[in-house]
Design a protein around this motif. Structure first.
Motif, PDB file in Angstrom:
ATOM      1  N   LYS A 126       0.843  -1.186   0.000  1.00 60.17           N
ATOM      2  CA  LYS A 126       0.000   0.000   0.000  1.00 60.17           C
ATOM      3  C   LYS A 126       0.882   1.241   0.000  1.00 60.17           C
ATOM      4  O   LYS A 126       1.719   1.419   0.880  1.00 60.17           O
ATOM      5  N   ILE A 127       0.703   2.099  -1.020  1.00 64.46           N
ATOM      6  CA  ILE A 127       1.447   3.352  -1.127  1.00 64.46           C
ATOM      7  C   ILE A 127       0.425   4.466  -1.314  1.00 64.46           C
ATOM      8  O   ILE A 127      -0.039   4.729  -2.434  1.00 64.46           O
ATOM      9  N   GLY A 128       0.032   5.104  -0.221  1.00 63.23           N
ATOM     10  CA  GLY A 128      -1.032   6.097  -0.294  1.00 63.23           C
ATOM     11  C   GLY A 128      -2.331   5.425  -0.698  1.00 63.23           C
ATOM     12  O   GLY A 128      -2.761   4.445  -0.088  1.00 63.23           O
ATOM     13  N   ASN A 129      -2.979   5.946  -1.737  1.00 64.52           N
ATOM     14  CA  ASN A 129      -4.207   5.349  -2.256  1.00 64.52           C
ATOM     15  C   ASN A 129      -3.943   4.330  -3.354  1.00 64.52           C
ATOM     16  O   ASN A 129      -4.886   3.836  -3.969  1.00 64.52           O
ATOM     17  N   TYR A 130      -2.683   4.042  -3.590  1.00 64.50           N
ATOM     18  CA  TYR A 130      -2.305   3.123  -4.659  1.00 64.50           C
ATOM     19  C   TYR A 130      -1.828   1.800  -4.064  1.00 64.50           C
ATOM     20  O   TYR A 130      -1.415   1.735  -2.899  1.00 64.50           O
ATOM     21  N   GLY A 131      -1.893   0.756  -4.857  1.00 67.07           N
ATOM     22  CA  GLY A 131      -1.379  -0.546  -4.458  1.00 67.07           C
ATOM     23  C   GLY A 131      -0.358  -1.027  -5.469  1.00 67.07           C
ATOM     24  O   GLY A 131      -0.420  -0.664  -6.654  1.00 67.07           O
ATOM     25  N   LEU A 132       0.584  -1.846  -5.045  1.00 65.10           N
ATOM     26  CA  LEU A 132       1.663  -2.291  -5.931  1.00 65.10           C
ATOM     27  C   LEU A 132       1.938  -3.769  -5.732  1.00 65.10           C
ATOM     28  O   LEU A 132       2.012  -4.247  -4.594  1.00 65.10           O
ATOM     29  N   ARG A 133       2.058  -4.492  -6.827  1.00 62.11           N
ATOM     30  CA  ARG A 133       2.541  -5.885  -6.820  1.00 62.11           C
ATOM     31  C   ARG A 133       3.585  -6.036  -7.910  1.00 62.11           C
ATOM     32  O   ARG A 133       3.517  -5.390  -8.966  1.00 62.11           O
ATOM     33  N   ASN A 134       4.528  -6.951  -7.682  1.00 65.86           N
ATOM     34  CA  ASN A 134       5.542  -7.286  -8.673  1.00 65.86           C
ATOM     35  C   ASN A 134       5.411  -8.758  -9.050  1.00 65.86           C
ATOM     36  O   ASN A 134       5.143  -9.612  -8.190  1.00 65.86           O
ATOM     37  N   PHE A 135       5.592  -9.045 -10.331  1.00 65.85           N
ATOM     38  CA  PHE A 135       5.463 -10.394 -10.857  1.00 65.85           C
ATOM     39  C   PHE A 135       6.741 -10.764 -11.614  1.00 65.85           C
ATOM     40  O   PHE A 135       7.339  -9.921 -12.280  1.00 65.85           O
ATOM     41  N   ILE A 136       7.115 -12.035 -11.537  1.00 72.65           N
ATOM     42  CA  ILE A 136       8.205 -12.561 -12.343  1.00 72.65           C
ATOM     43  C   ILE A 136       7.890 -14.003 -12.700  1.00 72.65           C
ATOM     44  O   ILE A 136       7.387 -14.759 -11.858  1.00 72.65           O
ATOM     45  N   GLU A 137       8.146 -14.374 -13.944  1.00 67.91           N
ATOM     46  CA  GLU A 137       7.869 -15.727 -14.405  1.00 67.91           C
ATOM     47  C   GLU A 137       9.037 -16.242 -15.239  1.00 67.91           C
ATOM     48  O   GLU A 137       9.562 -15.516 -16.091  1.00 67.91           O
ATOM     49  N   PHE A 138       9.435 -17.494 -14.976  1.00 69.17           N
ATOM     50  CA  PHE A 138      10.464 -18.184 -15.744  1.00 69.17           C
ATOM     51  C   PHE A 138       9.811 -19.351 -16.486  1.00 69.17           C
ATOM     52  O   PHE A 138       9.045 -20.111 -15.889  1.00 69.17           O
ATOM     53  N   ASP A 139      10.135 -19.494 -17.758  1.00 70.68           N
ATOM     54  CA  ASP A 139       9.595 -20.598 -18.551  1.00 70.68           C
ATOM     55  C   ASP A 139      10.734 -21.203 -19.366  1.00 70.68           C
ATOM     56  O   ASP A 139      11.268 -20.553 -20.283  1.00 70.68           O
ATOM     57  N   TYR A 140      11.113 -22.443 -19.003  1.00 69.47           N
ATOM     58  CA  TYR A 140      12.238 -23.111 -19.670  1.00 69.47           C
ATOM     59  C   TYR A 140      11.766 -24.428 -20.268  1.00 69.47           C
ATOM     60  O   TYR A 140      11.000 -25.173 -19.640  1.00 69.47           O
ATOM     61  N   MET A 141      12.220 -24.723 -21.488  1.00 70.20           N
ATOM     62  CA  MET A 141      11.890 -25.981 -22.155  1.00 70.20           C
ATOM     63  C   MET A 141      13.111 -26.466 -22.922  1.00 70.20           C
ATOM     64  O   MET A 141      13.814 -25.676 -23.569  1.00 70.20           O
ATOM     65  N   LYS A 142      13.344 -27.775 -22.860  1.00 71.07           N
ATOM     66  CA  LYS A 142      14.522 -28.362 -23.518  1.00 71.07           C
ATOM     67  C   LYS A 142      14.139 -29.688 -24.156  1.00 71.07           C
ATOM     68  O   LYS A 142      13.494 -30.532 -23.516  1.00 71.07           O
ATOM     69  N   GLY A 143      14.506 -29.868 -25.430  1.00 66.24           N
ATOM     70  CA  GLY A 143      14.286 -31.133 -26.113  1.00 66.24           C
ATOM     71  C   GLY A 143      15.403 -32.119 -25.819  1.00 66.24           C
ATOM     72  O   GLY A 143      16.576 -31.738 -25.734  1.00 66.24           O
ATOM     73  N   LEU A 144      15.054 -33.371 -25.635  1.00 69.94           N
ATOM     74  CA  LEU A 144      16.021 -34.433 -25.318  1.00 69.94           C
ATOM     75  C   LEU A 144      16.039 -35.441 -26.459  1.00 69.94           C
ATOM     76  O   LEU A 144      15.065 -36.152 -26.685  1.00 69.94           O
ATOM     77  N   ASN A 145      17.138 -35.451 -27.191  1.00 67.51           N
ATOM     78  CA  ASN A 145      17.308 -36.371 -28.326  1.00 67.51           C
ATOM     79  C   ASN A 145      16.156 -36.207 -29.326  1.00 67.51           C
ATOM     80  O   ASN A 145      15.540 -37.180 -29.751  1.00 67.51           O
ATOM     81  N   GLN A 146      15.894 -34.970 -29.711  1.00 65.39           N
ATOM     82  CA  GLN A 146      14.843 -34.677 -30.670  1.00 65.39           C
ATOM     83  C   GLN A 146      15.379 -34.782 -32.099  1.00 65.39           C
ATOM     84  O   GLN A 146      16.522 -34.416 -32.363  1.00 65.39           O
ATOM     85  N   PRO A 147      14.570 -35.269 -33.045  1.00 62.92           N
ATOM     86  CA  PRO A 147      14.997 -35.281 -34.451  1.00 62.92           C
ATOM     87  C   PRO A 147      15.091 -33.855 -34.991  1.00 62.92           C
ATOM     88  O   PRO A 147      14.528 -32.916 -34.415  1.00 62.92           O
TER      89      PRO A 147
END
Length: 602
Positions: free
Chosen positions: A497-518
């Motif tokens: 809460k900052i005065g009449n305002y509100g604040l949130r922070n977001f972070i997302e990690f998305d990792y994908m790896k192929g294993l012995n893919q043609p």
């Protein structure tokens, strides 16, 4: 298995152990409650009426919840009272169900476990169930100009409330049954997830002349179901979507999206069409007919689906059929991209059974779920690329253990409406066989794990998903064949809460790896979905990492029901070969800022 992949797996195990340790219930010693005058704090079987605004510290090892005005808004209270005053019966019901608090409006909903508010009434006998519909735009205020007041009244008159029998068919409990707090909380969440419902409140009213009985009042407020979403891609390209989320209050949804592109031979096109029925009868089954054709990928078919509902419905299943007309782009010589027509039909059917487990902890709600799934592909037009487009059938068996519940909060992804945050875990083991028409059969094995919870005294929420699966030539495993490893981690902070305002922070990690893919299988960046503002990459590889940062400031601005939130973001994506250092591969970035606006009644 490469050295880098081993390091990634070890890091995931260490991270999971660390988060599990931080989120253990017994480590949450204290929880700070900000209470307002008139709130009622329930602790165990006792309750305390708060005489004035105060801060209270309570341990999280016991059941508690804060009872506020049902909606946290005086306006909603007045509207319910106005509707109730129309008859003597509903007036008496209102007086029984509501005790108006004296506190001021607090836009931040107190974080709480969704089932705790119902624990004081556990095992009480449900005497009566009442379903009450609230007008969408509630009462007009003096701040509204006359034209806005007229528009709200007209919209409420034109709107048909969700039929009471539709709501009743979705209830998981009946009159004469014992009240189950977990079941009531799950039922409230189910109704919230319906796209035509804006607010839901289950009010438990003690029967003072019959102490073993309670009445349950189900209060619902619809969203205005009819609307349109226009969009402009360029001066010569735009689209229009029209929809009705709740046809005649029956819980049926219909929508269509039409696009115009001056650069195409066929300037007008139907991009999406949908007809969907939520909870057909009292079967808890949802059915839909769909058509989509975005960017020259045509899909149409039907889908019927019934999900598990903890402690009530232990048999789930689904049936679907779709035809796909699209194209497949590949690089036969590692330099030139060629596009080939691809048409196929996909049929899918599954059924599963959930069994309640109490052998490990009688106080926790845990389930063991067994599921079998059969999927069949028939290809009609396709490029000749190995076994990729061979007609085939797959039979998969899965066994998973899950323990999950929900917190209730708000001002996360929404602008004030209540949101449900999952906590708990799921671990699933998958095995099966693939039967191609021309090639030898292959075996499949995989594992999937997910976990979510709050850590650091609920200052940070995390949700982690891990997956590893692959085909194998032999029954007793062996080398990976077209395997995939995936890791997704989402974090967001508490509401500051900052005065009449509100604040949130977001972070997302998305990792994908192929294993012995043609060589003809690859991973790409999903353009605008992964890197916002960037839609010009044709880069492909065998592994991908996308990191998204976002800060959201919730404003107090309100314009005829529209709420505003300012946001800024930074996205970065890496894509490269399977055994390379992902941070040294090609990277793409996007950043920006903007303002979101939403009227949650629409």
């Amino acid at each position: 298995m490469s050295k880098i992949f081993r390091i990634i797996v070890i890091c995931c195990i260490v991270l999971l152990s660390f988060l599990n340790l931080l989120s253990a219930d017994q480590k949450w010693d204290e929880f700070i409650l900000e209470l307002r005058a008139g709130d009622i704090l329930h602790v165990g079987d006792s309750c305390w009426i708060v005489p004035q605004d105060t801060t209270y510290i309570i341990t999280d090892s016991i059941h508690f919840f804060v009872q506020k005005d049902c909606t946290n808004t005086t306006e909603f209270y007045k509207t319910v009272k106005g509707e109730a005053d129309k008859s003597d019966f509903t007036k008496r019901l209102f007086d029984l169900a509501f005790k108006k608090g004296t506190g001021n409006k607090d836009p931040l909903y107190q974080l709480e476990k969704s089932e705790l508010q119902f624990y004081p009434y556990k095992n009480k006998i449900i005497r009566n169930i009442y379903i009450v519909s609230i007008p969408i735009f509630q009462s007009n205020t003096d701040k509204d100009i006359k034209i806005i007041q007229w528009a709200k009244k007209t919209a409420d008159k034109l709107h048909i409330d969700t039929r009471k029998w539709v709501i009743k068919n979705i209830l998981l409990f009946k009159e004469g049954e014992l009240l189950d707090p977990t079941l009531i909380a799950e039922n409230e969440r189910m109704l919230y997830e319906l796209p035509f419902i804006n607010e839901v409140y289950f009010k438990i009213c003690p029967c003072y002349n019959e102490p073993d009985y309670v009445d349950v009042v189900v209060l619902t407020k619809d969203k205005f179901p009819v609307g349109a979403n226009p969009g402009i891609s360029s001066l010569d390209s735009y689209h229009l979507e029209i929809y009705d989320l709740n046809i005649a209050g029956l819980g049926h949804e219909v929508s269509a999206k039409v696009a115009y592109d001056g650069g195409e031979k066929e300037k007008f096109s139907l991009q999406n069409a949908l007809y969907k029925v939520y909870h057909i009868g009292n079967t808890f089954t949802t059915g839909e007919l769909f058509y989509s054709n975005p960017e020259h990928e045509e899909r149409y078919g039907f889908l019927f689906n019934r999900n598990f509902i903890p402690s009530k419905i232990n048999i789930a299943g689904g049936l679907g059929l779709e035809r796909v007309n699209t194209s497949y782009t590949h690089s036969p010589d590692d330099s030139t991209l060629t596009e080939n027509p691809l048409e196929y039909v996909r049929a899918d059917v599954y059924v599963g059974v959930a069994e309640l487990l109490k052998m490990f902890s009688p106080l926790r709600v845990e389930y063991l779920v067994e599921l079998v799934r059969v999927t069949h592909y028939d290809y009609y037009k396709y490029p000749l690329i190995g076994s990729l487009f061979d007609d085939r059938s797959e039979v998969l068996l899965s066994l998973n253990h899950q323990r999950s519940k929900y917190y209730k909060s708000n001002l996360i992804y929404g602008f004030g409406e209540i949101e449900y945050i999952p906590y708990g875990h799921l671990i699933e083991f998958i095995g099966g066989v693939e039967y191609p028409v021309l090639y030898d059969k292959r075996y499949y094995a995989g594992i999937r794990f997910s976990q979510g919870n709050f850590i650091f005294e609920r200052a940070l929420y995390y949700y982690l998903q891990l997956g590893l699966g692959s085909y194998f030539e032999k029954l007793l495993l062996g080398n990976f064949d077209e395997g995939v490893f995936s890791l997704n981690a989402l974090f967001f902070t508490k509401h500051y809460k900052i005065g009449n305002y509100g604040l949130r922070n977001f972070i997302e990690f998305d990792y994908m790896k192929g294993l012995n893919q043609p060589v003809y299988r690859y991973i790409d960046l999903d353009n605008m979905q992964d890197i916002r503002g960037f839609d010009d990459t044709k880069e492909r590889g065998q592994q991908r990492l996308v990191i998204n940062f976002e800060s959201v400031a919730y404003t107090p601005w309100d314009l005829i029901g529209f709420r505003f939130a300012m946001f800024g973001f930074f996205d970065i994506g890496f894509i490269g070969k399977a055994n390379s250092n992902i941070f040294k591969d090609k990277s793409y970035m996007g950043f920006g800022a903007g303002v979101r606006m939403r009227n949650e009644n629409l």
